[in-house]
Design a protein around this motif. Structure first.
Motif, PDB file in Angstrom:
ATOM      1  N   GLN A  33       1.249  -0.892  -0.328  1.00 26.26           N
ATOM      2  CA  GLN A  33      -0.106   0.165   0.075  1.00 26.26           C
ATOM      3  C   GLN A  33       0.844   1.467  -0.159  1.00 26.26           C
ATOM      4  O   GLN A  33       0.619   1.916  -0.584  1.00 26.26           O
ATOM      5  CB  GLN A  33      -1.024   0.005   1.326  1.00 26.26           C
ATOM      6  CG  GLN A  33      -1.967  -0.890   1.543  1.00 26.26           C
ATOM      7  CD  GLN A  33      -3.353  -1.020   2.245  1.00 26.26           C
ATOM      8  OE1 GLN A  33      -2.688  -0.370   3.264  1.00 26.26           O
ATOM      9  NE2 GLN A  33      -4.478  -1.018   2.049  1.00 26.26           N
ATOM     10  N   LYS A  34       2.118   1.572   0.632  1.00 23.51           N
ATOM     11  CA  LYS A  34       3.215   2.484   0.507  1.00 23.51           C
ATOM     12  C   LYS A  34       3.252   2.771  -0.398  1.00 23.51           C
ATOM     13  O   LYS A  34       3.722   3.548  -1.269  1.00 23.51           O
ATOM     14  CB  LYS A  34       3.808   1.395   1.672  1.00 23.51           C
ATOM     15  CG  LYS A  34       4.722   3.342   2.164  1.00 23.51           C
ATOM     16  CD  LYS A  34       6.354   2.407   3.264  1.00 23.51           C
ATOM     17  CE  LYS A  34       7.157   3.392   3.088  1.00 23.51           C
ATOM     18  NZ  LYS A  34       7.866   3.302   3.921  1.00 23.51           N
ATOM     19  N   TYR A  35       3.886   1.595  -1.424  1.00 17.58           N
ATOM     20  CA  TYR A  35       4.697   1.746  -2.423  1.00 17.58           C
ATOM     21  C   TYR A  35       4.056   2.552  -3.414  1.00 17.58           C
ATOM     22  O   TYR A  35       3.958   3.141  -3.860  1.00 17.58           O
ATOM     23  CB  TYR A  35       5.375   0.398  -2.491  1.00 17.58           C
ATOM     24  CG  TYR A  35       6.794   0.001  -1.736  1.00 17.58           C
ATOM     25  CD1 TYR A  35       7.363   1.280  -1.415  1.00 17.58           C
ATOM     26  CD2 TYR A  35       6.886  -1.039  -1.350  1.00 17.58           C
ATOM     27  CE1 TYR A  35       8.543   0.706  -0.673  1.00 17.58           C
ATOM     28  CE2 TYR A  35       7.981  -1.133  -0.476  1.00 17.58           C
ATOM     29  CZ  TYR A  35       9.002  -0.156  -0.530  1.00 17.58           C
ATOM     30  OH  TYR A  35       9.729  -0.606  -0.152  1.00 17.58           O
ATOM     31  N   ALA A  36       2.141   1.314  -3.043  1.00 19.65           N
ATOM     32  CA  ALA A  36       1.143   1.727  -4.416  1.00 19.65           C
ATOM     33  C   ALA A  36       0.988   3.886  -3.983  1.00 19.65           C
ATOM     34  O   ALA A  36       0.555   4.256  -5.425  1.00 19.65           O
ATOM     35  CB  ALA A  36       0.257   1.654  -4.025  1.00 19.65           C
ATOM     36  N   ASN A  37       0.529   3.816  -3.049  1.00 23.79           N
ATOM     37  CA  ASN A  37       0.600   5.383  -2.540  1.00 23.79           C
ATOM     38  C   ASN A  37       1.793   6.578  -3.149  1.00 23.79           C
ATOM     39  O   ASN A  37       1.838   7.528  -3.617  1.00 23.79           O
ATOM     40  CB  ASN A  37       0.349   5.714  -1.465  1.00 23.79           C
ATOM     41  CG  ASN A  37      -0.765   4.984  -0.450  1.00 23.79           C
ATOM     42  OD1 ASN A  37      -2.025   4.375  -1.495  1.00 23.79           O
ATOM     43  ND2 ASN A  37      -0.952   4.949   0.633  1.00 23.79           N
TER      44      ASN A  37
END
Length: 107
Positions: A33-37
């Motif tokens: 999720q962090k990398y997608a954001n």
């Protein structure tokens, strides 16, 4: 007489494995999720920069016919304007090089 083992080592091992696997899965999910954001924010920044460049290109007055170069040398103002258009993304590298060569008297 049979000796009975204390506790349930198999159940304890299974529970420990489940906790470790669950924690690893949660950490992996959080990282994804962090990398997608981060990727979405970066794409939004690129899109904003592109929109600003496009708006600047539309707002810029159309280029005027270049005056005949004086025998004295180079038109620095026109070179500066070409550089600004290139930096704003209005001119590609090839277009910039061709226009610069024209201003400098090379073509």
């Amino acid at each position: 007489m049979m000796m009975r083992r204390r506790g349930r080592p198999l159940v304890r091992a299974a529970a420990t494995t489940a906790v470790v696997a669950g924690t690893a899965g949660a950490v992996r999910h959080h990282q994804e999720q962090k990398y997608a954001n981060q990727a979405a924010e970066q794409q939004a920044a690129y899109d904003d920069a592109y929109q600003q460049g496009a708006a600047a290109a539309q707002a810029a007055p159309p280029p005027q016919a270049a005056p005949a170069p004086s025998s004295g040398g180079i038109d620095m103002q026109q070179l500066k304007q070409l550089g600004e258009l290139h930096d704003a993304g209005v001119l590609s590298d090839e277009e910039f090089a061709a226009a610069k060569a024209k201003v400098l008297g090379g073509g």
